[in-house]
Enzyme design. Structure first.
Site, PDB file in Angstrom:
ATOM      1  N   GLY A  49       0.805  -1.218   0.000  1.00 25.63           N
ATOM      2  CA  GLY A  49       0.000   0.000   0.000  1.00 25.63           C
ATOM      3  C   GLY A  49       0.833   1.262   0.000  1.00 25.63           C
ATOM      4  N   CYS A  50       2.135   1.126   0.145  1.00 22.04           N
ATOM      5  CA  CYS A  50       3.008   2.292   0.134  1.00 22.04           C
ATOM      6  C   CYS A  50       3.600   2.455  -1.268  1.00 22.04           C
ATOM      7  CB  CYS A  50       4.158   2.124   1.125  1.00 22.04           C
ATOM      8  SG  CYS A  50       3.621   2.022   2.840  1.00 22.04           S
TER       9      CYS A  50
END
Length: 135
Positions: A49-50
């Site tokens: 998700g980064c």
């Protein structure tokens, strides 16, 4: 205790009037992050998700979880430092009982991009996965 940590960070961020100053403060926080050993910078420790790379590892010492992390981006590194300040040193149950709205409490939603918000949520999710595993 947890609330005090969040309140301290919130108070520090509120000292600054504009977003640029807050960003500079967050970047400075990242500079104080202890470097993560190279052996931990592997794909299995990457947080999903980064958009930037964030490696997160956890060790249990006595009853507390100790988190270590690093990032390849300056602002994200500061956000990592904020999360480690809040979560590291807590028991798994304390983490699992915490309100997951840290971004909202710190008012970081107002200054960081949706991509970075997603990354922070990814880190919080990973921290909770570690807490569940060690509970």
């Amino acid at each position: 205790m947890i609330e005090n940590k969040i309140e301290e960070i919130k108070d520090d961020l509120e000292i600054f009037d504009d977003d640029l100053q807050k960003y500079e403060y967050i970047i400075d926080l990242g500079k104080s992050l202890e470097p993560l050993e190279e052996e931990h910078k592997k794909d299995e420790n990457l947080v999903q998700g980064c958009t930037s790379k964030v490696w997160l590892v956890c060790e249990k010492e006595d009853d507390k979880l100790i988190f270590k992390a690093d990032s390849n981006a300056a602002i994200v590194k500061g956000l990592v430092k904020i999360l480690l300040t809040i979560y590291s040193g807590l028991t798994p149950n304390e983490i699992l009982q915490m309100d997951k709205q840290v971004l909202h409490e710190l008012k970081l939603e107002e200054i960081i991009t949706p991509n970075r918000q997603s990354g922070v949520q990814g880190m919080i999710k990973r921290i909770n996965e570690y807490a569940k595993a060690f509970a």
